[in-house]
Design a protein around this motif. Sequence first.
Motif: not given
Length: 571
Positions: A503, A351, A492-493, A509, A505-506
């Motif tokens: 990102s 992050n 995350r990507q 995650v 899908w962060l």
Amino acid sequence: MARQTAGGNAAFHNFHNDYAHIEDPNERRRLALAEIDKAPFGWYHVRAVVVAGIGFFTDAYDIFAINLVTAMLGVVYWQSAHSKPGTIPVNSDTAIKVATSGGTVLGQVGFGMLADIVGRKKMYGLELILIIFATLAQSLSSSSPAISVVGLIIFWRVLMGIGIGGDYPLSSIITSEFATTKWRGAMMGAVFAMQGIGQLSAALIALIVTAGFKESLLTAKSASACDGVCKVAVDKMWRVIIGFGAVPGCIALYYRLTIPETPRYTFDVARDVEKAGEDTKAYIQGKAEGRPDEVRRVTVIADSEGRLEIPKASFGDFVRHYSQWKFGKVLLGTAGSWFFLDVAFYGLGLNNSIILSAIGYSKGNTMYEVFRRTAVGNLILVCAGAIPGYWVTVFTVDTLGRKPIQFMGFAMLTILFVIIGFAYNTLLKHNGALLALYVLAQFFFNFGPNATTFIVPGECFPTRYRSTSHGISAASGKIGAIIAQVVFGPLRQKGAPPGSTDSPWLNHVMQIFALFMLCGLFTTFLIPETKRKTLEELAGEVPGTANYDPGSRSAAYKTGSDPDSGSGEKV
């Protein structure tokens, strides 16, 4: 009767003479260790913390500095890249960072075992030499037609990681075994808190070198345009930042190489009662090691061989000890807690770029602004959450206890990651809220499991296996860090367009990290509360305590190998 030794005054008590008349080696061991446990807090304790802490300062500096340096490597070595010139490829960036964690796993297990086999003193300092050498080698690395700079840096960072890994069990157990029982947690916490100072120093050095090369950096508007004097300046900058990591290590090296062996190791593993008594006195007086009478020393070693209660270290005894659930669960608890912690601890770093953007410290109109804002932004993040968390732990760990702090930390982190994960898209519209949650997470990592997972393994295992067990626990954590960087970094990507840095899908995650923190809550139940308990009680060596292990007495002692002495326990 044992021979008395000269020395001792009102400031430095001669503990050895107190026990010189006692023939039973077990009683001499008990009384000598009790003096260490009950000793008033003094400069010798401060010295032990500083010598160990400088190593952790170096470790954190070297690990954190690479996050600032990889952007500079992109400017210097990828200036002519076809796509994204001036930016290091994601795979190369990940490989350089993971190399350190991979080496750290090897160092934690390897140095941990060796410290139990050959001694703490013989290994302490060797890991620092390795860190210093590998750090300087990195700062002098460059590409050639035969090998890329990434390959060279990976090689040296693996070696550096081995040294950093060795520092974990060694610094922890040496501090633990020399500490007074009352303030043992604070001493170990202070050693670990030097990580925060190391992170702060890495960002500070980056800021200083950026200011030093300001005029050269102002000539380029972006990384792709940083050529000529700008490129030369950036090449010098990353070498200075990396190379500076060797300086504090050089300062601490002499003191590490001359620190006395811990009396607990000399008693329980080397089984040298006379030398252990002298080393206790030497530690209190600030000397390198004790100097016992060699004739007396050989006589006492032979006489006490079958009379010491503590069993000799062996693979069979290791298996016997940890096959008991009450001891095996502790190793499972320390290793599991550290693993779950580090997955999220290193994953939260995913992050960083978003957080820096939220507080306006991500981009700039010139390379000077870019590097300056990155350094200042990291300074803010470290000072806001990490450093306060470390030191709150130091001041409360011996009053609140290790287990409550770890449990509270995992609980708060579970809640924070649930909020970040499930409200992520909403939080992106409110930068202040995301920043606040990030700072809170950093605070509760360090006033929570990040500190206690380092402290507890240095206390709750028997001396003969303490370093090995701490190394296994710490290595479990670094395996979690590798998973965070290798698995969750690319994850995350998921769903992002090719070549994009988005990102999407962060948020998911972060939700997964919340589950890891919840698992950490359950592994916390497996560890004991170590506050204000002696290391021998925690190891199950004190009869009459709930944790007592009858197997902690050696076979020779149980069978009464020396019946005339009156010691031994007929079975």
